[in-house]
Write a protein that holds these residues in place. Structure first.
Motif, PDB file in Angstrom:
ATOM      1  N   UNK A  49       0.998  -1.223   0.041  1.00  0.00           N
ATOM      2  CA  UNK A  49       0.123   0.178   0.083  1.00  0.00           C
ATOM      3  C   UNK A  49       0.969   1.367   0.127  1.00  0.00           C
ATOM      4  N   UNK A  50       1.922   1.371   0.934  1.00  0.00           N
ATOM      5  CA  UNK A  50       2.709   2.612   1.164  1.00  0.00           C
ATOM      6  C   UNK A  50       3.588   2.771  -0.206  1.00  0.00           C
ATOM      7  N   UNK A  51       4.186   1.698  -0.798  1.00  0.00           N
ATOM      8  CA  UNK A  51       5.150   1.866  -1.867  1.00  0.00           C
ATOM      9  C   UNK A  51       4.584   2.402  -3.209  1.00  0.00           C
ATOM     10  N   UNK A  52       3.155   2.276  -3.208  1.00  0.00           N
ATOM     11  CA  UNK A  52       2.217   2.776  -4.399  1.00  0.00           C
ATOM     12  C   UNK A  52       1.974   4.225  -4.317  1.00  0.00           C
ATOM     13  N   UNK A  53       2.181   5.056  -3.363  1.00  0.00           N
ATOM     14  CA  UNK A  53       2.187   6.333  -3.270  1.00  0.00           C
ATOM     15  C   UNK A  53       3.072   7.044  -2.596  1.00  0.00           C
ATOM     16  N   UNK A  54       3.813   6.567  -1.513  1.00  0.00           N
ATOM     17  CA  UNK A  54       4.912   7.288  -0.953  1.00  0.00           C
ATOM     18  C   UNK A  54       6.170   6.530  -0.332  1.00  0.00           C
ATOM     19  N   UNK A  55       6.294   5.399  -0.446  1.00  0.00           N
ATOM     20  CA  UNK A  55       7.274   4.735   0.273  1.00  0.00           C
ATOM     21  C   UNK A  55       8.185   4.026  -0.773  1.00  0.00           C
ATOM     22  N   UNK A  56       9.459   4.359  -0.524  1.00  0.00           N
ATOM     23  CA  UNK A  56      10.440   4.104  -1.738  1.00  0.00           C
ATOM     24  C   UNK A  56      10.756   2.441  -1.986  1.00  0.00           C
ATOM     25  N   UNK A  57      10.643   1.639  -0.959  1.00  0.00           N
ATOM     26  CA  UNK A  57      10.943   0.161  -1.122  1.00  0.00           C
ATOM     27  C   UNK A  57       9.747  -0.511  -1.621  1.00  0.00           C
TER      28      UNK A  57
ATOM     29  N   UNK B 251      -3.426   1.340  -2.579  1.00  0.00           N
ATOM     30  CA  UNK B 251      -2.375   2.474  -2.501  1.00  0.00           C
ATOM     31  C   UNK B 251      -1.985   3.111  -3.777  1.00  0.00           C
ATOM     32  N   UNK B 252      -2.193   2.624  -4.992  1.00  0.00           N
ATOM     33  CA  UNK B 252      -2.357   3.369  -6.043  1.00  0.00           C
ATOM     34  C   UNK B 252      -3.559   4.374  -6.163  1.00  0.00           C
ATOM     35  N   UNK B 253      -4.630   3.835  -5.585  1.00  0.00           N
ATOM     36  CA  UNK B 253      -5.884   5.049  -5.601  1.00  0.00           C
ATOM     37  C   UNK B 253      -5.191   6.025  -4.613  1.00  0.00           C
ATOM     38  N   UNK B 254      -4.721   5.704  -3.546  1.00  0.00           N
ATOM     39  CA  UNK B 254      -4.031   6.779  -2.852  1.00  0.00           C
ATOM     40  C   UNK B 254      -3.184   7.838  -3.477  1.00  0.00           C
TER      41      UNK B 254
ATOM     42  N   UNK C 116       3.860  -3.041 -13.678  1.00  0.00           N
ATOM     43  CA  UNK C 116       4.447  -4.459 -14.121  1.00  0.00           C
ATOM     44  C   UNK C 116       5.996  -4.542 -13.981  1.00  0.00           C
ATOM     45  N   UNK C 117       6.711  -3.332 -14.203  1.00  0.00           N
ATOM     46  CA  UNK C 117       8.102  -3.308 -14.384  1.00  0.00           C
ATOM     47  C   UNK C 117       8.664  -2.586 -13.014  1.00  0.00           C
ATOM     48  N   UNK C 118       9.708  -2.518 -12.844  1.00  0.00           N
ATOM     49  CA  UNK C 118      10.504  -1.786 -11.593  1.00  0.00           C
ATOM     50  C   UNK C 118      10.239  -0.194 -11.534  1.00  0.00           C
ATOM     51  N   UNK C 119       9.943   0.102 -12.819  1.00  0.00           N
ATOM     52  CA  UNK C 119       9.847   1.785 -12.473  1.00  0.00           C
ATOM     53  C   UNK C 119       8.993   2.205 -11.538  1.00  0.00           C
ATOM     54  N   UNK C 120       9.430   3.056 -10.763  1.00  0.00           N
ATOM     55  CA  UNK C 120       8.929   3.870  -9.604  1.00  0.00           C
ATOM     56  C   UNK C 120       7.280   3.908 -10.036  1.00  0.00           C
ATOM     57  N   UNK C 121       6.600   3.030  -9.321  1.00  0.00           N
ATOM     58  CA  UNK C 121       4.836   3.076  -9.674  1.00  0.00           C
ATOM     59  C   UNK C 121       4.332   4.384  -9.231  1.00  0.00           C
TER      60      UNK C 121
END
Length: 282
Positions: free
Chosen positions: A26-34, A65-68, A114-119
């Protein structure tokens, strides 16, 4: 390193593992780097039979998280989104990305999912470009992209998890050395690439299409009297102001107010903002 490896694997059997995986995704999709793949792989190695379930949890958490991230871009960009992007040094990539979101927003979100690009950069950009990328498009592209990515890992470890873990346990020291070597080489390559591509932009004479009208000298400090291009950040700010102003006028809403702190936009000078729809001048 082996102690850390074994400690990470034991997470698969703890009662908090599923919640930890969900919150990380959830966090990685909006603000967390890992990225959540780190914990997903560790948990799948520790409990291969549950790997598909872990993948489902990871997918749901990532899409929510992407919705956030979308909400941050649509409603809180100036207060939250800009700070996040500048914090992770993604602002230049974000501004270039906005140009492409008008026609390819759903596809770009799918590729990032799908890829390692920062989502997170793409979810926030989709929110900023919400008139081109509806929330349903973001959710659909994220479900497909993130599902393929995480369920692919889940199925892989469900089928071969025990053998993969046995291989890692047997050659752990060798794999650790190989990982460190690849990590160092990766940083060297990034450094070399950044050194080759981090040059200043060519002067305005080499890019006449980007030039602005000559600025008139005025009382503002540091104002140049010769023709010059605005920086990428200033151009992006003007574009957002123009979009919001036009949208308010079309909807009959009051003219929005903007608090612009960029010193480059504080002088007396002229600038063009060109609006296009599907490549056609508006």
């Amino acid at each position: 390193m082996r102690r850390i490896y074994l400690w990470t694997l034991h997470w698969a059997e703890t009662p908090y593992s599923v919640w930890a995986l969900f919150l990380l995704a959830f966090a990685e999709s909006s603000f967390f780097p890992v990225p959540p793949d780190v914990l997903l792989i560790a948990m799948a190695l520790g409990a291969p039979r549950k790997s598909v379930r872990f993948a489902a949890v990871c997918t749901v958490g990532s899409v929510v998280g992407g919705c956030l991230g979308y909400a941050i871009g649509a409603f809180f960009f100036e207060t939250v989104g800009r700070w996040l992007l500048e914090r992770y040094d993604y602002m230049e990539e974000f501004e270039r990305l906005l140009v492409q979101f008008g026609e390819h927003g759903g596809l770009l979100v799918f590729i990032a999912a799908l890829t390692p690009i920062p989502y997170k950069v793409f979810t926030i950009a989709a929110g900023v470009s919400h008139e081109h990328v509806p929330l349903a498009v973001l959710v659909g592209a994220s479900i497909v992209g993130r599902g393929l990515r995480f369920f692919g890992l889940g199925v892989l470890f469900r089928l071969f998890g025990s053998r993969i873990r046995g291989f890692i346990d047997r050659y752990f020291n060798l794999l650790t050395v190989a990982f460190v070597v690849l990590l160092v080489l990766g940083f060297v390559c990034v450094k070399l690439f950044a050194g080759g591509s981090g040059r200043e932009a060519p002067p305005a004479e080499q890019a006449p299409a980007e030039r602005l009208p000559a600025a008139q000298p005025g009382p503002s400090a540091g104002l140049k009297s010769e023709s010059a291009m605005l920086a990428e950040r200033a151009r992006s700010t003007l574009m957002r102001i123009a979009r919001a102003s036009v949208e308010a006028a079309v909807k009959g809403e009051p003219k929005p107010r903007f608090n612009v702190e960029d010193p480059e936009l504080g002088g007396h000078q002229g600038a063009f903002v060109t609006l296009r729809t599907h490549g056609q001048l508006r």
